[in-house]
Every structure is written in structure tokens, then in C-alpha cells.
Write a protein that holds these residues in place. Structure first.
Motif, PDB file in Angstrom:
ATOM      1  N   PHE B  57      -0.753 -10.166   0.910  1.00  0.00           N
ATOM      2  CA  PHE B  57      -0.261  -9.041   1.706  1.00  0.00           C
ATOM      3  C   PHE B  57      -0.826  -7.686   1.293  1.00  0.00           C
ATOM      4  O   PHE B  57      -0.302  -6.646   1.689  1.00  0.00           O
ATOM      5  N   GLY B  58      -1.894  -7.675   0.496  1.00  0.00           N
ATOM      6  CA  GLY B  58      -2.566  -6.419   0.183  1.00  0.00           C
ATOM      7  C   GLY B  58      -1.722  -5.456  -0.634  1.00  0.00           C
ATOM      8  O   GLY B  58      -1.724  -4.245  -0.374  1.00  0.00           O
ATOM      9  N   VAL B  59      -0.989  -5.965  -1.608  1.00  0.00           N
ATOM     10  CA  VAL B  59      -0.200  -5.111  -2.503  1.00  0.00           C
ATOM     11  C   VAL B  59      -1.003  -4.913  -3.773  1.00  0.00           C
ATOM     12  O   VAL B  59      -1.550  -5.879  -4.316  1.00  0.00           O
ATOM     13  N   ASP B  60      -1.054  -3.682  -4.273  1.00  0.00           N
ATOM     14  CA  ASP B  60      -2.003  -3.404  -5.358  1.00  0.00           C
ATOM     15  C   ASP B  60      -1.527  -3.839  -6.741  1.00  0.00           C
ATOM     16  O   ASP B  60      -2.287  -3.763  -7.693  1.00  0.00           O
ATOM     17  N   SER B  61      -0.276  -4.279  -6.860  1.00  0.00           N
ATOM     18  CA  SER B  61       0.189  -4.773  -8.150  1.00  0.00           C
ATOM     19  C   SER B  61       1.288  -5.808  -7.944  1.00  0.00           C
ATOM     20  O   SER B  61       2.166  -5.620  -7.096  1.00  0.00           O
ATOM     21  N   PRO B  62       1.264  -6.891  -8.735  1.00  0.00           N
ATOM     22  CA  PRO B  62       2.334  -7.893  -8.608  1.00  0.00           C
ATOM     23  C   PRO B  62       3.726  -7.309  -8.884  1.00  0.00           C
ATOM     24  O   PRO B  62       4.718  -7.833  -8.391  1.00  0.00           O
ATOM     25  N   GLU B  63       3.777  -6.228  -9.647  1.00  0.00           N
ATOM     26  CA  GLU B  63       5.094  -5.644  -9.942  1.00  0.00           C
ATOM     27  C   GLU B  63       5.772  -5.082  -8.700  1.00  0.00           C
ATOM     28  O   GLU B  63       6.990  -4.904  -8.679  1.00  0.00           O
ATOM     29  N   LYS B  64       4.959  -4.769  -7.684  1.00  0.00           N
ATOM     30  CA  LYS B  64       5.529  -4.201  -6.464  1.00  0.00           C
ATOM     31  C   LYS B  64       5.979  -5.292  -5.492  1.00  0.00           C
ATOM     32  O   LYS B  64       6.378  -4.989  -4.363  1.00  0.00           O
ATOM     33  N   VAL B  65       5.900  -6.535  -5.926  1.00  0.00           N
ATOM     34  CA  VAL B  65       6.414  -7.657  -5.136  1.00  0.00           C
ATOM     35  C   VAL B  65       7.746  -8.051  -5.754  1.00  0.00           C
ATOM     36  O   VAL B  65       7.799  -8.605  -6.851  1.00  0.00           O
ATOM     37  N   VAL B  66       8.813  -7.739  -5.067  1.00  0.00           N
ATOM     38  CA  VAL B  66      10.154  -8.020  -5.573  1.00  0.00           C
ATOM     39  C   VAL B  66      10.652  -9.308  -4.929  1.00  0.00           C
ATOM     40  O   VAL B  66      10.543  -9.480  -3.708  1.00  0.00           O
ATOM     41  N   ILE B  67      11.166 -10.192  -5.753  1.00  0.00           N
ATOM     42  CA  ILE B  67      11.664 -11.476  -5.253  1.00  0.00           C
ATOM     43  C   ILE B  67      13.132 -11.317  -4.878  1.00  0.00           C
ATOM     44  O   ILE B  67      13.945 -10.873  -5.696  1.00  0.00           O
ATOM     45  N   CYS B  68      13.452 -11.665  -3.652  1.00  0.00           N
ATOM     46  CA  CYS B  68      14.816 -11.514  -3.112  1.00  0.00           C
ATOM     47  C   CYS B  68      15.388 -12.877  -2.714  1.00  0.00           C
ATOM     48  O   CYS B  68      14.700 -13.891  -2.811  1.00  0.00           O
ATOM     49  N   PHE B  69      16.632 -12.843  -2.226  1.00  0.00           N
ATOM     50  CA  PHE B  69      17.274 -14.104  -1.801  1.00  0.00           C
ATOM     51  C   PHE B  69      16.816 -14.511  -0.401  1.00  0.00           C
ATOM     52  O   PHE B  69      16.851 -15.678  -0.049  1.00  0.00           O
TER      53      PHE B  69
END
Lengths: 72, 371
Positions: B57-69
Motif C-alpha cells: 500500500f505504499g507506506v514508507d515505514s512498517p511502523e505506520k501500519v497499525v494492526i487492528c481488529f
């Protein structure tokens, strides 16, 4: 043997740091450590690698971090 | 069973997803909670899930991918980060209750950029009119869960950037088929479920973050335990409590499937099945389909109504015939009001990568029998 622990603000941040170092050919391990605010994470590197690690991390965009020595 | 309800959840998963879930249940503890192998395995799996999503999804860092329910959880975070009581929010006429209800709960003044079904130009004009100074945030349903209408998210994102209005994108029906790129869209948040077009298990969702966010759940984050507030940095700030490791491992496997297959190929496959359905039902006088004249404005979701029959009765009939569809208002009453279908609702069929032409043939045969 002496190691250096480079503090990471979170697990994910530390994972990213460790990968940046490994991708640059450096031996680095993400370990749990104790910090000022309790449980935290650090990337552990061998003695003699510190200068190189700091350079690699800076080039990869990581900010300055607390560094501690540890006897292995 | 012929499963045609993938817009609700993709019941059929790639084999790799089942294997990943099985492996996680048996070998993974909690990420960041221990220095032993099972905790490290969980930490690695969670990171790989974020990394895979960041690439997809073109996000520049894995930290900006938040895992939700789920996507609803993700949308609640996004909306409640921006909206305070009395703030103005602009939405499309096709939003799901996972947007409408949190906006109402947050006390938003909602302005609806209503537009006719499958009219992308009108949708863009409507947002253009309403995106004015004083608007606190804009929300858009990238693809309608009722009609499969693909809204012009790229152009609306551009308007939001130009006018400095944070944009929240509900990618629940887009993720995995319609291109969704954080870098080019410049959205404040993009929310998506893991269990629909990404083929992961239920109990997973992702929130792609363009900036800071406010937690809606506080608890243990596996770090900095002496702090009495959630950490300031992502993803920890938004991830309190134990992670759903079987779900996360499965989600990663699902995303790898989407990457390997190609989201454009999946969309093309679904559209071919939709086209086959439309052609086969064209002469059925009892069926009214909601079809776009321009196929590029519709995903693999098709709503229809049956003359003189409530949509729930039609769906119940199809279920007895072994065909799984959804009926009613689809948790999106606004979409039905906008399209004029709120009186009876619609029957919705929605395809996935694993549906075949035979599934369509079974559906068409069953609909011929409907009384």
C-alpha cells in the motif's frame, strides 16, 4: 566479550534498526532490555562495530539513540 | 455452497492462510513480551505483516501500519483522532455505518457530498463544493459495499491535499483489488479489513497512518510500562493488549497471495464474473440490476432487486438453493437513500478470486426459479 546496546523506542522500531544493520552486513540482534520507563528493546552489536552501526543507522534515517555497554 | 458474499468476508482463503494460522496457533506467543523463541517468532510474524502491508500500500515505514481488529476499529481510531464535538466532516453518499456511527458518536456536523450512483464526476463536484475552510476532515468510501461504485478517491485526495483537509479513506472493499497507495494519495488514514480482499482471517484489520493518531483503547503495549499513558509513537500507541497472532500470520499470508496474484488481476477476474452475471440476467424481467455503464467504475460487487419481492426473502430463497448472498441495507443505509433503494434494500452478490463461471451459472439457474 563486550557488546553495545543501542536503544530502540519500540519493538517495531528496533526490528527496523536490526534489519538495516543486517542488510548492511553487520551482525545485530534485537533484545529486550530495561530502560528508564521499564521494559524496552535494544539492538545488540559487537564491540568494534559501534562506529559503523551509528553511521548505517544515521544513513537509514534513525535518530540518535542511547547506547550502553554490556559484557557478554 | 456457492459463496457470493465476499464483500462481507472471503470465506474461501488461499491454502497458505490456513497453514499460517495453524502454525501461529501452535508456535507463536505474544510479540514483545518475552525473550524466548515463541515470542521472537510472534514478533517476526507481526513485523513481516506490517512490512508486507507497507509494500502493498505504499507506506514508507512498517511502523505506520497499525494492526487492528477490523476496519471498523481502524475507522474509529481515524475518525476520533480528528473529530471533536461540533467539528464538520464531509462524507460521500455511500458511507458505511462504520463511518456514520463513529462520526455521530464523536458529535460531528456531517455534510454529505451526495451524488448519483456511478457518477464519478458528480461525486468529485460534490466534494469540491463542500471541502471549504472550517471542514475538520473528509471521509470517503473508496468502493461502495452495496453497489461496488468506485469513487474518484485520487481526485478527491488531491482536493484535500490542496486545501489542507485531512482525508480518511475507507478501503474496506478496495484493499486487494482497487489500487490503494498511501504515498500518492497522501491520506491522513487508510482503513481496511484483513478478512475481505486481503484474504486474512476475521479479527484483523489495518490502519495505514499518514501522521499521528489518538488511541481509543489504552492498555499494555509491551514496552515502557512505567508510563501511565500509551506511548507516543506508532504502532505501539494504537495497539494495546495481546495481538491476534493467528490472525496476523494469516493476514500476512493473504497479502502475499494478493501480491503474487496481482490485485489488478483479481479485479479483472471479478469483473469478468460480474459481466457474465449481468449478461445472463439481462433478459430476466424480474431482476433489476444496479450496473454501471462504465465498467471501470464498478468492482466485483453487484446489487439487484427482485420485482415484488423483499430482498431478504429473495436472499433466503437463494440460501435454500445453496447460494450465499447478502440482503437488506448492508449496514449502509445512506448508500440506499442515495441510490433510492432504501425501501426494500437490495440483494448483493460479491465475487472473490476463487469464484468461477460455474458459480455464476448456479446463481442464474436459481434466480430463474424464484417466484
Amino acid at each position: 566479550m563486550k557488546y553495545y546496546l543501542i536503544a530502540a523506542r519500540s519493538l517495531t522500531y528496533g526490528q527496523r534498526m536490526a534489519r538495516a544493520l543486517k542488510n548492511a552486513g553487520m551482525t545485530a540482534a534485537l533484545v529486550r532490555s530495561s530502560g528508564e520507563n521499564g521494559c524496552s528493546y535494544s539492538v545488540r552489536i559487537k564491540e568494534g562495530s559501534l562506529a559503523g552501526a551509528k553511521r548505517i543507522l544515521a544513513e537509514a534515517g534513525f535518530g540518535a539513540a542511547e547506547i550502553r555497554e554490556e559484557e557478554g | 455452497m456457492t459463496f457470493l458474499d465476499s464483500a462481507a468476508t472471503t470465506l474461501i482463503k488461499p491454502y497458505e492462510v490456513y497453514r499460517a494460522v495453524n502454525m501461529a496457533v501452535r508456535t507463536m506467543a505474544s510479540p514483545g513480551r518475552g525473550a524466548y523463541r515463541a515470542a521472537e517468532a510472534a514478533a517476526e510474524a507481526a513485523y513481516e505483516c506490517r512490512r508486507c502491508a507497507a509494500e502493498l500500500f505504499g507506506v514508507d515505514s512498517p511502523e505506520k501500519v497499525v494492526i487492528c481488529f477490523n476496519a471498523t476499529h481502524a475507522l474509529n481510531i481515524a475518525i476520533k483522532t480528528h473529530i471533536r464535538p461540533g467539528d464538520t466532516a464531509v462524507i460521500s453518499g455511500y458511507e458505511h455505518n462504520s463511518v456514520l456511527r463513529p462520526l455521530k458518536a464523536a458529535g460531528a456536523r456531517i455534510q454529505t457530498a451526495a451524488s448519483p450512483l456511478f457518477d464519478a464526476g458528480a461525486a468529485l463536484e460534490a466534494y469540491d463544493r463542500l471541502l471549504r475552510p472550517g471542514v475538520r476532515a473528509a471521509v470517503i468510501n473508496h468502493v461502495s459495499n452495496v453497489f461496488g461504485f468506485i469513487l474518484p478517491v485520487g481526485e478527491i485526495a488531491r482536493l484535500c491535499r490542496e486545501r489542507d483537509i485531512p482525508l480518511i479513506i475507507d478501503a474496506s472493499q478496495a484493499a486487494g483489488t482497487v489500487e490503494t497507495d498511501m504515498t500518492s494519495l497522501g491520506a491522513s488514514f487508510i482503513a481496511m479489513p484483513g478478512h475481505k480482499g486481503l484474504y486474512g482471517p476475521q479479527g484483523t484489520g489495518l490502519l495505514l497512518c499518514g501522521g499521528s493518531a489518538e488511541p481509543i483503547i489504552e492498555g499494555g503495549s509491551g514496552s515502557n510500562s512505567r508510563l501511565d499513558e500509551m506511548p507516543e509513537w506508532l504502532p505501539d500507541r494504537l495497539e494495546a493488549g495481546t495481538h491476534n497472532m493467528p490472525g496476523i500470520a494469516g493476514l500476512r499470508a493473504g497479502m502475499e497471495f494478493v501480491k503474487k496474484t496481482g490485485s489488478a488481476n483479481i479485479l479483472r477476474h471479478e469483473r469478468e464474473l460480474l459481466k457474465q452475471t449481468a449478461e445472463a440476467l439481462r433478459d430476466n424481467e424480474r431482476i433489476r440490476m444496479y450496473l454501471s455503464d462504465d465498467p471501470s467504475l464498478q468492482s466485483g460487487v453487484l446489487s439487484f432487486s427482485v420485482k415484488d419481492m423483499d430482498s431478504e426473502r429473495a436472499a433466503a430463497f437463494l440460501a435454500r438453493e445453496g447460494i450465499a448472498v447478502r440482503a437488506g441495507l448492508h449496514c449502509a443505509p445512506l448508500a440506499h437513500v442515495t441510490a433510492g433503494t432504501d425501501a426494500q434494500g437490495t440483494v448483493r452478490i460479491s465475487f472473490c478470486a476463487f469464484n468461477t463461471k460455474k458459480d455464476v451459472e448456479r446463481l442464474v439457474r436459481a434466480l430463474k426459479k424464484i417466484e
